[in-house]
Design a protein around this motif. Structure first.
Motif, short mmCIF file in Angstrom:
data_model
loop_
_atom_site.label_atom_id
_atom_site.label_comp_id
_atom_site.label_asym_id
_atom_site.label_seq_id
_atom_site.Cartn_x
_atom_site.Cartn_y
_atom_site.Cartn_z
N LYS A 159 -15.95 -9.38 -30.33
CA LYS A 159 -17.29 -8.90 -30.11
C LYS A 159 -18.23 -9.50 -31.15
N GLU A 160 -19.45 -9.81 -30.72
CA GLU A 160 -20.46 -10.39 -31.61
C GLU A 160 -21.70 -9.51 -31.61
N ASN A 161 -22.52 -9.69 -32.61
CA ASN A 161 -23.78 -8.94 -32.72
C ASN A 161 -24.96 -9.74 -32.17
N LYS A 162 -24.83 -11.08 -32.17
CA LYS A 162 -25.91 -11.94 -31.71
C LYS A 162 -25.44 -12.81 -30.56
N ILE A 163 -26.40 -13.19 -29.73
CA ILE A 163 -26.11 -14.09 -28.61
C ILE A 163 -26.18 -15.53 -29.11
N THR A 164 -25.05 -16.21 -29.03
CA THR A 164 -24.98 -17.62 -29.44
C THR A 164 -24.46 -18.45 -28.27
N LYS A 165 -24.53 -19.76 -28.40
CA LYS A 165 -24.04 -20.64 -27.34
C LYS A 165 -22.54 -20.41 -27.12
N GLY A 166 -22.18 -20.28 -25.83
CA GLY A 166 -20.80 -20.00 -25.49
C GLY A 166 -20.50 -18.52 -25.36
N ARG A 213 -6.66 -8.93 -20.17
CA ARG A 213 -5.53 -8.86 -19.25
C ARG A 213 -5.45 -10.07 -18.33
N VAL A 214 -6.42 -10.97 -18.43
CA VAL A 214 -6.45 -12.16 -17.59
C VAL A 214 -6.04 -13.36 -18.44
N LYS A 215 -5.02 -14.08 -17.99
CA LYS A 215 -4.52 -15.22 -18.75
C LYS A 215 -5.45 -16.43 -18.59
N GLY A 216 -5.54 -17.22 -19.65
CA GLY A 216 -6.33 -18.45 -19.60
C GLY A 216 -7.82 -18.22 -19.53
N PHE A 217 -8.25 -17.07 -20.01
CA PHE A 217 -9.68 -16.72 -19.94
C PHE A 217 -10.37 -17.07 -21.25
N SER A 218 -11.50 -17.79 -21.15
CA SER A 218 -12.30 -18.16 -22.31
C SER A 218 -13.77 -18.05 -21.94
N THR A 219 -14.57 -17.56 -22.85
CA THR A 219 -16.00 -17.39 -22.56
C THR A 219 -16.71 -18.73 -22.44
N TYR A 220 -16.22 -19.75 -23.13
CA TYR A 220 -16.92 -21.04 -23.10
C TYR A 220 -16.56 -21.87 -21.86
N LYS A 221 -15.53 -21.48 -21.14
CA LYS A 221 -15.20 -22.14 -19.87
C LYS A 221 -15.84 -21.35 -18.73
N LYS A 222 -17.13 -21.57 -18.55
CA LYS A 222 -17.92 -20.69 -17.69
C LYS A 222 -17.55 -20.80 -16.21
N SER A 223 -17.31 -22.02 -15.74
CA SER A 223 -16.95 -22.19 -14.33
C SER A 223 -15.63 -21.49 -14.03
N ARG A 224 -14.66 -21.69 -14.90
CA ARG A 224 -13.36 -21.06 -14.70
C ARG A 224 -13.46 -19.53 -14.83
N PHE A 225 -14.27 -19.09 -15.78
CA PHE A 225 -14.49 -17.66 -15.97
C PHE A 225 -15.05 -17.04 -14.68
N LEU A 226 -16.02 -17.70 -14.09
CA LEU A 226 -16.63 -17.23 -12.84
C LEU A 226 -15.61 -17.13 -11.72
N LEU A 227 -14.78 -18.17 -11.59
CA LEU A 227 -13.78 -18.19 -10.52
C LEU A 227 -12.68 -17.17 -10.77
N GLN A 228 -12.34 -16.96 -12.04
CA GLN A 228 -11.34 -15.95 -12.37
C GLN A 228 -11.84 -14.54 -12.01
N ILE A 229 -13.13 -14.31 -12.19
CA ILE A 229 -13.70 -13.02 -11.78
C ILE A 229 -13.59 -12.86 -10.27
#
Length: 316
Positions: free
Chosen positions: A16-23, A122-138
């Motif tokens: 968790k972060e306090n500020k919105i940064t790239k990624g 609980r989702v394997k291979g999930f990363s916030t910076y891999k946005k396309s994959r994150f979207l498809l995993q959702i």
């Protein structure tokens, strides 16, 4: 409520972060006006993209903003709503905003298990910076949750049916009606989600790698399976409701038939006693055995009526 997450590039650990940064991944649940403005200023996107996701009636679709490269993906996710003591299955929109190649924002009115599974890692291979994959995993996780909810609906249907076999209760009939309505919502939402996923697969909306295409294809397959299950369960439930409606109507006719027959049988002694109770000369009025004779006549006529009604199957 706003929660900001970021994956470590080396360890891939979600923090968790306090500020919105790239990624960053910004998760918004029923945000306030101040929170909406704060996120829009930090990511340089239009407020409409967030507000679309907060509209309960919004349909699943894709909305692109050519000026700044922001894309909104709207899909319907399954949820369980509690009304007093009863639970009902329904859907709500989930907005996923891909802000250029910098931020990923999810927006929903309520907490849901789809986003919760990512928050709990609980989702394997999930990363916030891999946005396309994150979207498809959702999308894939969402389709899987539909299948889970459909299995729960099927179990609840079987339980309600087993109770109805023993006794007809309005509560169980209303439960079946609620489940039937849930299946209608699920079917409609799944078909809308399918259009979004197929458009993502066909179009050039996102840059997809081979592994990403595999995830999307798996999500489409899961979604189609959910559509088929939903339609099958809906057809079965429709047939069940029609069958129970016929059973209830038939039982009611049987009760009315029985009560009518009982009324006829009880009317015979009443009719005889009424006729001999008049203040006019009647047979047997001077006979000392008049009353027992009338009782016997009443019993005999009543028994004849019972036999006739029974032969016509009007006392069962």
């Amino acid at each position: 409520m706003i929660t900001i997450y970021n994956s470590n590039l080396e360890t891939n650990e979600l923090k968790k972060e306090n500020k919105i940064t790239k990624g960053s991944w910004v998760n918004m649940i029923n945000p306030t006006e101040e929170e909406i403005k704060k996120v829009c200023e930090a990511t340089q996107i239009k407020e409409d993209f967030i507000r679309y996701s907060l509209d309960y009636e919004e349909k699943a679709r894709i909305d692109e903003e050519d000026e700044d490269g922001t894309t909104l993906f709207l899909i319907d996710v399954p949820i369980i709503e509690k009304e007093k003591e009863a639970e009902s299955y329904t859907t709500m929109p989930l907005g996923m905003i891909v802000v250029r190649d910098e931020y990923f924002i999810t927006v929903s009115l309520k907490r849901n298990l789809i986003i919760h599974s990512f928050e709990k890692k609980r989702v394997k291979g999930f990363s916030t910076y891999k946005k396309s994959r994150f979207l498809l995993q959702i999308m894939y996780t969402n389709a899987s949750h539909y299948l889970t909810y459909l299995k729960q609906i099927n179990k609840e249907t079987e339980i309600a049916e087993s109770i109805l076999k023993n006794s007809m209760k309005n509560r169980e009939l209303l439960k079946l009606l609620s489940l039937e309505k849930s299946l209608v919502y699920f079917t409609t939402s799944l078909k809308s989600n399918e259009l979004v996923m197929e458009k993502t697969l066909r179009g050039k909306i996102l840059k997809l790698y081979d592994e990403d295409e595999d995830i999307l294809e798996d999500a489409i397959i899961e979604n189609k399976q959910a559509i088929e299950m939903s339609q099958i369960y809906r057809d079965i439930l429709n047939g069940t409701m029609d069958a129970y409606a016929s059973i209830i109507s038939n039982n009611l006719n049987g009760v009315m038939k029985f009560l009518t027959s009982i009324t006829i049988i009880l009317a015979i002694p009443t009719l005889i006693s009424s006729m001999w109770g008049m203040n006019v000369p009647v047979p047997l009025q001077n006979n000392p055995f008049g009353f027992p004779i009338l009782v016997v006549i009443s019993i005999v006529v009543t028994l004849i009526a019972v036999i006739m009604l029974q032969r016509r199957d009007l006392l069962n």
